[in-house]
Design a protein around this motif. Sequence first.
Motif, PDB file in Angstrom:
ATOM      1  N   GLY A   1      -7.708  -5.188   2.890  1.00  0.00           N
ATOM      2  CA  GLY A   1      -8.924  -5.293   2.097  1.00  0.00           C
ATOM      3  C   GLY A   1      -8.733  -6.122   0.849  1.00  0.00           C
ATOM      4  N   LYS A   2      -7.556  -6.006   0.223  1.00  0.00           N
ATOM      5  CA  LYS A   2      -7.292  -6.777  -0.996  1.00  0.00           C
ATOM      6  C   LYS A   2      -7.277  -8.273  -0.702  1.00  0.00           C
ATOM      7  CE  LYS A   2      -5.993  -7.207  -5.366  1.00  0.00           C
ATOM      8  NZ  LYS A   2      -5.601  -8.632  -5.428  1.00  0.00           N
ATOM      9  N   VAL A   3      -6.696  -8.677   0.427  1.00  0.00           N
ATOM     10  CA  VAL A   3      -6.710 -10.098   0.790  1.00  0.00           C
ATOM     11  C   VAL A   3      -8.145 -10.577   0.980  1.00  0.00           C
ATOM     12  CG1 VAL A   3      -5.992 -11.793   2.512  1.00  0.00           C
ATOM     13  CG2 VAL A   3      -4.415  -9.975   1.826  1.00  0.00           C
ATOM     14  N   LEU A   4      -8.951  -9.799   1.682  1.00  0.00           N
ATOM     15  CA  LEU A   4     -10.352 -10.179   1.913  1.00  0.00           C
ATOM     16  C   LEU A   4     -11.139 -10.192   0.614  1.00  0.00           C
ATOM     17  CD1 LEU A   4     -10.822  -8.099   5.174  1.00  0.00           C
ATOM     18  CD2 LEU A   4     -10.832 -10.596   5.021  1.00  0.00           C
ATOM     19  N   LEU A   5     -10.856  -9.237  -0.260  1.00  0.00           N
ATOM     20  CA  LEU A   5     -11.516  -9.199  -1.568  1.00  0.00           C
ATOM     21  C   LEU A   5     -11.182 -10.458  -2.356  1.00  0.00           C
ATOM     22  CD1 LEU A   5     -13.228  -6.884  -2.945  1.00  0.00           C
ATOM     23  CD2 LEU A   5     -11.134  -6.331  -4.201  1.00  0.00           C
ATOM     24  N   ASP A   6      -9.920 -10.854  -2.338  1.00  0.00           N
ATOM     25  CA  ASP A   6      -9.500 -12.051  -3.068  1.00  0.00           C
ATOM     26  C   ASP A   6     -10.135 -13.321  -2.502  1.00  0.00           C
ATOM     27  OD1 ASP A   6      -7.960 -10.475  -4.710  1.00  0.00           O
ATOM     28  OD2 ASP A   6      -6.055 -10.939  -3.719  1.00  0.00           O
ATOM     29  N   ARG A   7     -10.562 -13.267  -1.252  1.00  0.00           N
ATOM     30  CA  ARG A   7     -11.248 -14.409  -0.645  1.00  0.00           C
ATOM     31  C   ARG A   7     -12.735 -14.420  -0.947  1.00  0.00           C
ATOM     32  NH1 ARG A   7      -8.446 -14.705   5.431  1.00  0.00           N
ATOM     33  NH2 ARG A   7      -6.310 -15.048   4.683  1.00  0.00           N
ATOM     34  N   GLY A   8     -13.203 -13.429  -1.691  1.00  0.00           N
ATOM     35  CA  GLY A   8     -14.596 -13.402  -2.103  1.00  0.00           C
ATOM     36  C   GLY A   8     -15.502 -12.523  -1.285  1.00  0.00           C
ATOM     37  N   HIS A   9     -14.932 -11.758  -0.339  1.00  0.00           N
ATOM     38  CA  HIS A   9     -15.754 -10.885   0.485  1.00  0.00           C
ATOM     39  C   HIS A   9     -15.983  -9.541  -0.202  1.00  0.00           C
ATOM     40  CE1 HIS A   9     -15.407 -13.844   3.614  1.00  0.00           C
ATOM     41  NE2 HIS A   9     -14.091 -13.713   3.675  1.00  0.00           N
TER      42      HIS A   9
ATOM     43  N   ASN B   1      -3.397   2.977   3.117  1.00  0.00           N
ATOM     44  CA  ASN B   1      -2.679   1.897   2.436  1.00  0.00           C
ATOM     45  C   ASN B   1      -2.661   0.630   3.270  1.00  0.00           C
ATOM     46  OD1 ASN B   1      -2.014   3.125  -0.008  1.00  0.00           O
ATOM     47  ND2 ASN B   1      -0.173   4.071   0.832  1.00  0.00           N
ATOM     48  N   GLN B   2      -2.570   0.774   4.574  1.00  0.00           N
ATOM     49  CA  GLN B   2      -2.632  -0.378   5.467  1.00  0.00           C
ATOM     50  C   GLN B   2      -3.958  -1.111   5.273  1.00  0.00           C
ATOM     51  OE1 GLN B   2      -1.224  -2.211   7.730  1.00  0.00           O
ATOM     52  NE2 GLN B   2      -3.000  -2.981   8.811  1.00  0.00           N
ATOM     53  N   CYS B   3      -5.053  -0.375   5.235  1.00  0.00           N
ATOM     54  CA  CYS B   3      -6.370  -0.996   5.056  1.00  0.00           C
ATOM     55  C   CYS B   3      -6.549  -1.547   3.647  1.00  0.00           C
ATOM     56  CB  CYS B   3      -7.467   0.015   5.387  1.00  0.00           C
ATOM     57  SG  CYS B   3      -7.573   0.425   7.144  1.00  0.00           S
TER      58      CYS B   3
ATOM     59  N   GLY C   1     -12.383   7.702  -6.437  1.00  0.00           N
ATOM     60  CA  GLY C   1     -11.844   7.215  -7.696  1.00  0.00           C
ATOM     61  C   GLY C   1     -10.552   6.445  -7.574  1.00  0.00           C
ATOM     62  N   ARG C   2      -9.986   6.349  -6.377  1.00  0.00           N
ATOM     63  CA  ARG C   2      -8.720   5.652  -6.194  1.00  0.00           C
ATOM     64  C   ARG C   2      -8.893   4.267  -5.574  1.00  0.00           C
ATOM     65  NH1 ARG C   2      -8.048  11.138  -5.549  1.00  0.00           N
ATOM     66  NH2 ARG C   2      -6.162  12.050  -6.482  1.00  0.00           N
ATOM     67  N   LEU C   3     -10.046   4.009  -4.992  1.00  0.00           N
ATOM     68  CA  LEU C   3     -10.293   2.739  -4.319  1.00  0.00           C
ATOM     69  C   LEU C   3     -11.130   1.790  -5.167  1.00  0.00           C
ATOM     70  CD1 LEU C   3     -11.041   4.346  -0.851  1.00  0.00           C
ATOM     71  CD2 LEU C   3      -8.949   3.145  -1.507  1.00  0.00           C
ATOM     72  N   ALA C   4     -12.100   2.334  -5.893  1.00  0.00           N
ATOM     73  CA  ALA C   4     -12.961   1.498  -6.738  1.00  0.00           C
ATOM     74  C   ALA C   4     -12.172   0.703  -7.779  1.00  0.00           C
ATOM     75  CB  ALA C   4     -14.036   2.367  -7.399  1.00  0.00           C
ATOM     76  N   PRO C   5     -11.143   1.277  -8.425  1.00  0.00           N
ATOM     77  CA  PRO C   5     -10.380   0.477  -9.396  1.00  0.00           C
ATOM     78  C   PRO C   5      -9.700  -0.745  -8.791  1.00  0.00           C
ATOM     79  CG  PRO C   5      -9.968   2.814  -9.750  1.00  0.00           C
ATOM     80  CD  PRO C   5     -10.735   2.703  -8.463  1.00  0.00           C
ATOM     81  N   LEU C   6      -9.514  -0.758  -7.482  1.00  0.00           N
ATOM     82  CA  LEU C   6      -8.925  -1.914  -6.807  1.00  0.00           C
ATOM     83  C   LEU C   6      -9.974  -2.959  -6.448  1.00  0.00           C
ATOM     84  CD1 LEU C   6      -6.516   0.015  -4.395  1.00  0.00           C
ATOM     85  CD2 LEU C   6      -5.937  -1.074  -6.575  1.00  0.00           C
TER      86      LEU C   6
ATOM     87  N   ARG D   1       1.271  -4.297   1.570  1.00  0.00           N
ATOM     88  CA  ARG D   1       0.206  -4.400   0.570  1.00  0.00           C
ATOM     89  C   ARG D   1       0.746  -5.012  -0.719  1.00  0.00           C
ATOM     90  NH1 ARG D   1       2.048   0.550   1.335  1.00  0.00           N
ATOM     91  NH2 ARG D   1       2.725   1.818  -0.436  1.00  0.00           N
ATOM     92  N   GLU D   2      -0.138  -5.653  -1.466  1.00  0.00           N
ATOM     93  CA  GLU D   2       0.235  -6.337  -2.694  1.00  0.00           C
ATOM     94  C   GLU D   2      -0.377  -5.667  -3.917  1.00  0.00           C
ATOM     95  OE1 GLU D   2      -1.263 -10.137  -1.576  1.00  0.00           O
ATOM     96  OE2 GLU D   2       0.520 -10.675  -0.406  1.00  0.00           O
ATOM     97  N   THR D   3      -0.703  -4.384  -3.773  1.00  0.00           N
ATOM     98  CA  THR D   3      -1.363  -3.656  -4.861  1.00  0.00           C
ATOM     99  C   THR D   3      -0.424  -2.705  -5.588  1.00  0.00           C
ATOM    100  OG1 THR D   3      -2.109  -2.024  -3.228  1.00  0.00           O
ATOM    101  CG2 THR D   3      -3.643  -3.787  -3.789  1.00  0.00           C
TER     102      THR D   3
END
Length: 439
Positions: free
Chosen positions: A28-36, A22-24, A48-53, A251-253
């Motif tokens: 990861g969500k912040v980096l994803l939102d930045r376009g990475h 959950n820490q990662c 199946g629990r990470l791909a939906p994010l 986390r913000e998920t």
Amino acid sequence: MTDQTDRLTVLFMPESAYGPTNQCIGLGKVLLDRGHRVVFAAERSWEGRLAPLGFVEALVDLAEPDPDASEEAAGQFWIDFINETAPEFRKPTIEQLASFIQPTYQALIDGARYCEPQLRAIIEEHRPDVLVEDNVVAFPALLTSGAPYVRIVSCNPLEVRGDDIAPVFSGYAEDDHGPWAAFLEEFDRTHGETWASFNAWVQEQGTPALPRRDFIHTSAAANLYVYPEALDYVAARPLDDTWHRMSSSVRETDEDYRLPDDVRDRPADSALIYLSLGSLGGADIGLLQRLVDLLGTTRHRVIVSMGPRSDEIRLADNMTGDAIVPQTKIIPQVDLVITHGGNNTTTESMHFGKPMIVLPLFWDQYDNAQRVHERGFGRRLATYDFADEELLAAVEELLGDSALRQRCAEVGAQIRSEEGLRVGADVIERVGLEHRAGR
């Protein structure tokens, strides 16, 4: 949003349990939102629990797969391990070194050895610009890829050792050095052979030697740790400029959480309490049920994180709960947190300004419990030996301490203003961009 020319591929390798993963996820969500592009080399039970994010799942097995096994819960590897070793949690921490800490390290080491070829193949396929590990043992492929490696310490930062701080896993007080030497001697006795064997193996894979007593390397590029300044140890154990503190990492998920009517519409003299022993500690249903039964005698309302054996827990009439609850959306709404002292729950409670009662079970939870207690943000109780009236008195004391509640609120506001999640993402992003620029 990042320009496509600066789009990084970031690979996370978290330890399998909920806390580090959950820490990662939060970072990861912040980096994803930045376009990475964010790749998770997580343990296979997270399938199946990470791909939906929005993450790329590049999963690994930590042991030979069981062809007869049914679909596993996320982190099942460690849920099973904790269930088997739970009786050890009743022992003093110095005795747990042989019966729990060393076997845990050995299990982690076995997983690292087993998945090394898989991890090398994943790195070859995805060619990350930066690799991030949140674990307590080394995975040599992360250090030998040619890309920079960032280490995250999402456990209590006593994991970064020093002469003037208590030994990690001990739960010893900062102002009583007397038992420290004996604890370290027992650590060396119980872990020396394990460390030597692992140290030889990681060097065979092409990494530098491990530091004494450590099973993981510090990064030359950047290291992150998650702990608020109010609890930190840097005055006694300064860190060099490769280390960066994330005061919190919330986390913000998590999904929003609306209190059920019977919990929200409580009497004026009733507080709201959150009870959680964590995704692993919740497997000790004897302890969890005792806490539920005791809190069921109070006038307060309670939200219970019921854990992996939720169907075996009987909630009282003043309670609501589920196997998994959106903790980061619940803690802001409560008045008190009763916790096992996992680093995520401890730092999230500090982030939202909530006092704690801490009942540690294993690993770094004793250290967090002691730190919360000695820094005056809550109470540490003997997990299996507390008296009923001791817990109930602690609940009323903390709820009635207006000065403590104000102090917690002020510290929480300061922590939130520091935006630790983005501090960590900035460090990872910087390391990746500098590596790309230097190619």
